[in-house]
Design a protein around this motif. Structure first.
Motif, PDB file in Angstrom:
ATOM      1  N   ARG A   1     -45.507-124.640 -95.918  1.00 34.80           N
ATOM      2  CA  ARG A   1     -46.815-125.189 -95.642  1.00 34.80           C
ATOM      3  C   ARG A   1     -47.048-126.415 -96.521  1.00 34.80           C
ATOM      4  O   ARG A   1     -46.836-126.352 -97.726  1.00 34.80           O
TER       5      ARG A   1
ATOM      6  N   SER B   1     -52.394-117.809 -88.000  1.00 35.48           N
ATOM      7  CA  SER B   1     -51.961-117.823 -89.402  1.00 35.48           C
ATOM      8  C   SER B   1     -51.883-116.402 -89.952  1.00 35.48           C
ATOM      9  O   SER B   1     -50.945-116.055 -90.667  1.00 35.48           O
ATOM     10  N   HIS B   2     -52.853-115.558 -89.581  1.00 37.14           N
ATOM     11  CA  HIS B   2     -52.866-114.169 -90.041  1.00 37.14           C
ATOM     12  C   HIS B   2     -51.639-113.422 -89.525  1.00 37.14           C
ATOM     13  O   HIS B   2     -50.988-112.667 -90.273  1.00 37.14           O
TER      14      HIS B   2
ATOM     15  N   GLU C   1     -44.460-112.381 -92.325  1.00 35.44           N
ATOM     16  CA  GLU C   1     -43.754-112.763 -93.552  1.00 35.44           C
ATOM     17  C   GLU C   1     -43.823-111.643 -94.580  1.00 35.44           C
ATOM     18  O   GLU C   1     -42.837-111.366 -95.282  1.00 35.44           O
ATOM     19  N   SER C   2     -44.981-110.982 -94.666  1.00 32.52           N
ATOM     20  CA  SER C   2     -45.148-109.899 -95.631  1.00 32.52           C
ATOM     21  C   SER C   2     -44.225-108.727 -95.301  1.00 32.52           C
ATOM     22  O   SER C   2     -43.598-108.145 -96.186  1.00 32.52           O
TER      23      SER C   2
ATOM     24  N   ALA D   1     -40.341-116.125 -96.533  1.00 38.53           N
ATOM     25  CA  ALA D   1     -41.227-117.174 -96.023  1.00 38.53           C
ATOM     26  C   ALA D   1     -40.612-117.746 -94.750  1.00 38.53           C
ATOM     27  O   ALA D   1     -39.426-118.109 -94.720  1.00 38.53           O
TER      28      ALA D   1
ATOM     29  N   ARG E   1     -48.516-114.618 -91.466  1.00 43.31           N
ATOM     30  CA  ARG E   1     -48.478-114.085 -92.835  1.00 43.31           C
ATOM     31  C   ARG E   1     -48.147-112.596 -92.828  1.00 43.31           C
ATOM     32  O   ARG E   1     -47.427-112.099 -93.708  1.00 43.31           O
ATOM     33  N   LYS E   2     -48.661-111.883 -91.846  1.00 48.68           N
ATOM     34  CA  LYS E   2     -48.368-110.454 -91.731  1.00 48.68           C
ATOM     35  C   LYS E   2     -46.877-110.247 -91.498  1.00 48.68           C
ATOM     36  O   LYS E   2     -46.247-109.352 -92.084  1.00 48.68           O
TER      37      LYS E   2
END
Length: 295
Positions: free
Chosen positions: A55, A38-39, A45-46, A51, A42-43
């Motif tokens: 979710r 997940s990390h 996506e950032s 996105a 998200r990294k």
């Protein structure tokens, strides 16, 4: 935007999560925790500013942008994996020799001698093909072959291994009951043949039994089967000296008191004339020539 090396872990995690549509399953595949996957996502996506997953309570699903990246990442990583496998395979193949030969010669002559080769060269692996069809030496095919014939084939380099002789054999029980004293006596018995180019007609002619009428009651495509048929008491087979050795030594077959005939062809080690043998294949060829010379 240039792809930097530190993007690869995030892309790998994202590609796995996209395939599974599940972070936990991706984590299991990658030997990570679900929170680590997940990390990474998200990294990613950032960094991209979009996105990649929607979710929700039941899990995750790809967004349109996520689907686009998943297709590209999946193809790219599959291509890289394919190249890596190919490179590993090429490295592993350096120590493997591919041989094409006859089933009968493999069973009776080559296999009993291979432990000596393995002991002398433990780092070389062997793949032995005994298909009846004449194998072509295409790229990716066998390194070398053992062929039975006249000793010259277009496009191939041939090294002589050994000659052979042909003589009649049968089971000890059959021989004891047959009462055979000369070559002409064989015409009264069921004969066993194979698909070799020299057979009973040639043998009777060489034994000076002219105009002989005889019955080839059983015919087999492979000499090994002909030997087994004779050992089973079905009749008399025309054996080849190298092929018959283990059957004679083991007492399954006996030679009859009739003449032997030199074979018209011999055994040769062959490989493409335009291609130099790889080191492992050259080692096997050298051993093969030495072993055949020693008998």
């Amino acid at each position: 935007m240039a792809l930097r090396a530190d993007w690869l872990p995030a892309l790998t995690a994202f590609e796995s999560a996209a395939r599974h549509q599940n972070f936990a399953h991706a984590a299991e595949e990658l030997h990570l925790t679900a929170s680590a996957v997940s990390h990474h996502v998200r990294k990613l996506e950032s960094r991209l500013g979009v996105a990649l997953f929607q979710r929700h309570a039941r899990g995750v699903s790809l967004t349109a942008e996520g689907r686009q990246l998943a297709d590209a990442a999946g193809t790219a990583l599959a291509d890289v994996d394919g190249v890596l496998r190919s490179l590993r395979g090429a490295r592993d193949d350096e120590g493997r020799v591919r041989i094409t030969t006859l089933h009968s010669l493999t069973y009776t002559w080559l296999l009993p001698r291979l432990p000596a080769f393995t002991q002398a060269h433990p780092g070389i692996a062997l793949s032995v093909d005994t298909e009846i069809a004449l194998t072509r030496f295409d790229d990716g095919g066998p390194d070398l072959g053992i062929r039975h014939g006249p000793g010259h084939w277009p496009g191939l380099t041939a090294h002589f291994l050994m000659d052979e002789a042909l003589f009649p054999v049968t089971s000890p029980e059959y021989a004891a009951a047959a009462g055979i004293g000369g070559a002409a006596d064989l015409t009264r018995h069921p004969l066993i043949a194979d698909h070799a180019r020299q057979g009973w007609h040639d043998w009777f002619r060489a034994a000076h039994v002219h105009g002989a009428k005889f019955e080839e009651r059983y015919t087999f495509s492979d000499t090994t089967d002909a030997m087994k048929a004779a050992a089973a008491g079905l009749g008399i087979a025309l054996a080849r000296s190298w092929i018959a050795v283990p059957y004679l030594q083991g007492g399954e077959l006996v030679r009859l008191p009739v003449p032997s005939m030199p074979a018209r062809w011999g055994y040769y080690a062959v490989y493409p004339a335009h291609r130099r043998l790889r080191p492992a294949a050259q080692v096997f060829l050298d051993w093969l020539l030495d072993t055949a010379r020693d008998g």
